[in-house]
Design a protein around this motif. Structure first.
Motif, PDB file in Angstrom:
ATOM      1  N   MET A   1       0.832  -1.220   0.000  1.00  0.00           N
ATOM      2  CA  MET A   1       0.000   0.000   0.000  1.00  0.00           C
ATOM      3  C   MET A   1       0.864   1.266   0.000  1.00  0.00           C
ATOM      4  SD  MET A   1      -3.254   0.854   0.112  1.00  0.00           S
ATOM      5  CE  MET A   1      -4.402   2.064   0.682  1.00  0.00           C
ATOM      6  N   GLU A   2       1.943   1.255   0.803  1.00  0.00           N
ATOM      7  CA  GLU A   2       2.821   2.428   0.872  1.00  0.00           C
ATOM      8  C   GLU A   2       3.470   2.695  -0.481  1.00  0.00           C
ATOM      9  OE1 GLU A   2       3.319   4.800   3.233  1.00  0.00           O
ATOM     10  OE2 GLU A   2       1.581   3.785   4.082  1.00  0.00           O
ATOM     11  N   ASP A   3       3.916   1.600  -1.135  1.00  0.00           N
ATOM     12  CA  ASP A   3       4.537   1.743  -2.462  1.00  0.00           C
ATOM     13  C   ASP A   3       3.537   2.295  -3.467  1.00  0.00           C
ATOM     14  OD1 ASP A   3       6.889   0.829  -1.513  1.00  0.00           O
ATOM     15  OD2 ASP A   3       6.715  -1.215  -2.328  1.00  0.00           O
ATOM     16  N   LEU A   4       2.318   1.781  -3.404  1.00  0.00           N
ATOM     17  CA  LEU A   4       1.269   2.243  -4.334  1.00  0.00           C
ATOM     18  C   LEU A   4       0.998   3.738  -4.124  1.00  0.00           C
ATOM     19  CD1 LEU A   4      -0.914   1.759  -6.442  1.00  0.00           C
ATOM     20  CD2 LEU A   4      -2.403   0.905  -4.632  1.00  0.00           C
TER      21      LEU A   4
ATOM     22  N   LEU B   1     -14.029   8.299  -4.744  1.00  0.00           N
ATOM     23  CA  LEU B   1     -12.770   7.688  -5.204  1.00  0.00           C
ATOM     24  C   LEU B   1     -11.609   8.688  -5.208  1.00  0.00           C
ATOM     25  CD1 LEU B   1     -12.791   5.661  -8.537  1.00  0.00           C
ATOM     26  CD2 LEU B   1     -10.786   6.859  -7.742  1.00  0.00           C
ATOM     27  N   PHE B   2     -11.907   9.890  -5.699  1.00  0.00           N
ATOM     28  CA  PHE B   2     -10.848  10.897  -5.826  1.00  0.00           C
ATOM     29  C   PHE B   2     -10.810  11.847  -4.629  1.00  0.00           C
ATOM     30  CE2 PHE B   2     -11.564  10.113 -10.525  1.00  0.00           C
ATOM     31  CZ  PHE B   2     -10.392   9.411 -10.694  1.00  0.00           C
ATOM     32  N   TYR B   3     -11.314  11.398  -3.482  1.00  0.00           N
ATOM     33  CA  TYR B   3     -11.277  12.282  -2.319  1.00  0.00           C
ATOM     34  C   TYR B   3      -9.828  12.578  -1.919  1.00  0.00           C
ATOM     35  CZ  TYR B   3     -11.676  14.193   2.325  1.00  0.00           C
ATOM     36  OH  TYR B   3     -11.535  15.014   3.407  1.00  0.00           O
TER      37      TYR B   3
ATOM     38  N   HIS C   1      -2.416   3.748 -16.191  1.00  0.00           N
ATOM     39  CA  HIS C   1      -1.429   3.069 -15.344  1.00  0.00           C
ATOM     40  C   HIS C   1      -1.970   1.829 -14.639  1.00  0.00           C
ATOM     41  CE1 HIS C   1       1.687   6.090 -15.834  1.00  0.00           C
ATOM     42  NE2 HIS C   1       0.766   7.025 -15.678  1.00  0.00           N
ATOM     43  N   TYR C   2      -3.289   1.784 -14.407  1.00  0.00           N
ATOM     44  CA  TYR C   2      -3.837   0.670 -13.613  1.00  0.00           C
ATOM     45  C   TYR C   2      -4.947  -0.101 -14.335  1.00  0.00           C
ATOM     46  CZ  TYR C   2      -1.157   3.184 -10.145  1.00  0.00           C
ATOM     47  OH  TYR C   2      -0.128   3.812  -9.494  1.00  0.00           O
TER      48      TYR C   2
ATOM     49  N   TYR D   1      -9.045   2.113  -3.755  1.00  0.00           N
ATOM     50  CA  TYR D   1      -9.890   1.714  -4.891  1.00  0.00           C
ATOM     51  C   TYR D   1      -9.096   0.819  -5.853  1.00  0.00           C
ATOM     52  CZ  TYR D   1     -13.303   2.165  -8.675  1.00  0.00           C
ATOM     53  OH  TYR D   1     -14.224   1.900  -9.672  1.00  0.00           O
ATOM     54  N   ILE D   2      -7.851   1.234  -6.124  1.00  0.00           N
ATOM     55  CA  ILE D   2      -7.005   0.430  -7.033  1.00  0.00           C
ATOM     56  C   ILE D   2      -6.797  -0.970  -6.438  1.00  0.00           C
ATOM     57  CG2 ILE D   2      -4.658   0.232  -7.996  1.00  0.00           C
ATOM     58  CD1 ILE D   2      -4.695   3.402  -8.043  1.00  0.00           C
ATOM     59  N   ASN D   3      -6.503  -1.018  -5.150  1.00  0.00           N
ATOM     60  CA  ASN D   3      -6.291  -2.323  -4.480  1.00  0.00           C
ATOM     61  C   ASN D   3      -7.541  -3.190  -4.556  1.00  0.00           C
ATOM     62  OD1 ASN D   3      -3.664  -2.587  -3.699  1.00  0.00           O
ATOM     63  ND2 ASN D   3      -3.932  -1.584  -1.709  1.00  0.00           N
TER      64      ASN D   3
END
Lengths: 83, 353
Positions: free
Chosen positions: A1-4, A68-70, A54-55, A78-80
């Protein structure tokens, strides 16, 4: 998560031309729009393209955008969830 | 009706934000094309505001807002710009992304910013100015067309017209146009430009803005007496005749001109027109060059007008622009003659107030 989160920060800086900013300058939990980074509707379009490019995530329901974009953290979550 | 330049600012490869600093010396470059100096945008816009704008847009905003401030004007009756190439940096970015991403994932920013009227629009957005807003894209007459429109608006009774011109150069656009032979094939120092005997001009970029009004103010630099645009003259005789008719119409004799600013760009062929004039009708007139400072670009006439305005206002000019040894003890009348590629020719006549 940190890397993302770190990668997302770098990609946002590049996509939105935030030339004077570094990833560590951005608070992952701060609002992206109005307050925080102070992004606007054109930036929202850039973020939608960023997610797809990218995803591979296409936003199907525009109503999800606000949540999502908060913040960068909500984008990462959301990506995860889509992996 | 008179037209007064009540505020002006320009950015080119030299230090032009302050005329006294500018006069201290010519900055020497040995490069493929002359680039505008870095500008401090922080007093004018936040990094968030600046993030979508390419350099020419930011430079134009700073020049426009500086000209307005000098004139003490907050809301112009019109914003009129001229540009030959528009925002070529963002046009290239947009097209490159289309190619790299195989026409997928197109983002709006570069597209929005790449249109030719971006500068005039951004200035209006910042000022919240809903008045007349127009951009002329007429190659080497782009700025001159904008200025002509400004003069006509003032004649119609409008006041405080913000008018400017600017162009930027990119390495890609430069390399493509260099193949046509328009630019010098070898790298030359700008300080040695007029000693070269080769074809091709020294390429450049820059922006200049003016606040033009029909009324004098305490900030007035100069009076723009007249402007003449002419297209593809048949021969040197037509150029001679046009200059003579222009001066006669303004009750000005060649001997009245205290300085003629000429657009020699270092191209052996194109400069023949200027050289002929320098050796004939302007032989006894003090002469100056400006394209070793700015380089050649479609709207460099705007920089020439900035230079002439400053010279008339300060009553002096630096050694490094002198093109002959003629001297004058007064600077009341200045003529600018410039042409772009022997297609778009322009004359500006300025007088002190």
């Amino acid at each position: 998560m940190e890397d993302l989160i770190h990668n997302l920060k770098k990609q946002i800086i590049e996509a939105l031309n935030l030339e004077d900013m570094k990833p560590e300058d951005i608070d992952a939990e701060a609002p992206l729009f109005n307050e925080g980074l102070g992004l606007d509707s054109i930036d929202a379009l850039e973020l939608i393209v960023l997610m797809e490019k990218h995803y591979g995530i296409k936003m199907e329901n525009p109503n999800d955008g606000k949540k999502l974009f908060y913040s960068i953290k909500t984008m990462a979550e959301y990506i995860n969830s889509k992996k | 009706m008179s037209v007064y330049i009540n505020g002006t600012a320009a950015f080119i490869s030299q230090n032009t934000l302050n005329f006294n600093e500018f006069q201290k010396g010519l900055v020497e470059y040995e490069t493929d094309f002359l680039k505008t100096v870095p500008v401090d945008y922080k007093p004018f816009m936040t990094p968030i505001e600046a993030r979508r704008m390419s350099k020419i847009v930011k430079d134009s905003i700073v020049a426009a807002e500086t000209a307005l401030k000098q004139a003490g004007v907050t809301m112009p009756d019109a914003i009129i710009c001229g540009t030959g190439l528009g925002i070529i940096t963002d046009t290239e970015k947009f097209l490159e992304k289309m190619i790299d991403d195989k026409e997928q994932y197109l983002t709006p920013t570069s597209f929005i910013q790449s249109t030719h009227n971006t500068v005039a629009a951004q200035i209006a957005l910042r000022l919240k100015c809903h008045n007349y807003n127009f951009t002329y894209v007429n190659r080497g007459h782009s700025f001159e067309s904008a200025l002509l429109d400004s003069i006509m608006m003032l004649r119609e009774g409008k006041r405080n017209i913000l008018v400017g011109g600017g162009d930027e150069m990119t390495p890609h656009y430069f390399s493509v146009t260099k193949k046509t032979g328009f630019w010098k094939q070898e790298i030359v120092k700008n300080t040695e430009l007029f000693g070269t005997k080769t074809s091709g001009a020294l390429c450049g970029e820059g922006v200049a803005f003016f606040l033009a009004d029909s009324q004098k103010s305490k900030s007035t630099h100069t009076e723009l007496v007249d402007l003449k645009l002419f297209y593809k003259p048949a021969d040197i005789k037509e150029i001679f005749d046009t200059i003579k008719i222009f001066l006669d119409a303004n009750l000005t004799k060649i001997s009245d001109i205290d300085l003629v600013i000429l657009g020699n760009n270092g191209d052996w062929e194109q400069d023949k027109i200027y050289k002929t004039l320098q050796e004939t009708i302007f032989e006894e007139v003090p002469q100056a060059y400006f394209k070793h400072l700015s380089g050649e670009y479609h709207t460099c006439g705007a920089f020439a007008l900035w230079l002439a305005s400053q010279i008339v206002s300060h009553k002096k000019y630096p050694e490094f622009i002198k093109a002959n040894e003629m001297k004058t003890d007064k600077i009341n009348t200045v003529l600018i003659y410039n042409h772009y590629s022997n297609i778009n020719h322009s004359l500006f006549l300025l007088k002190s107030i």
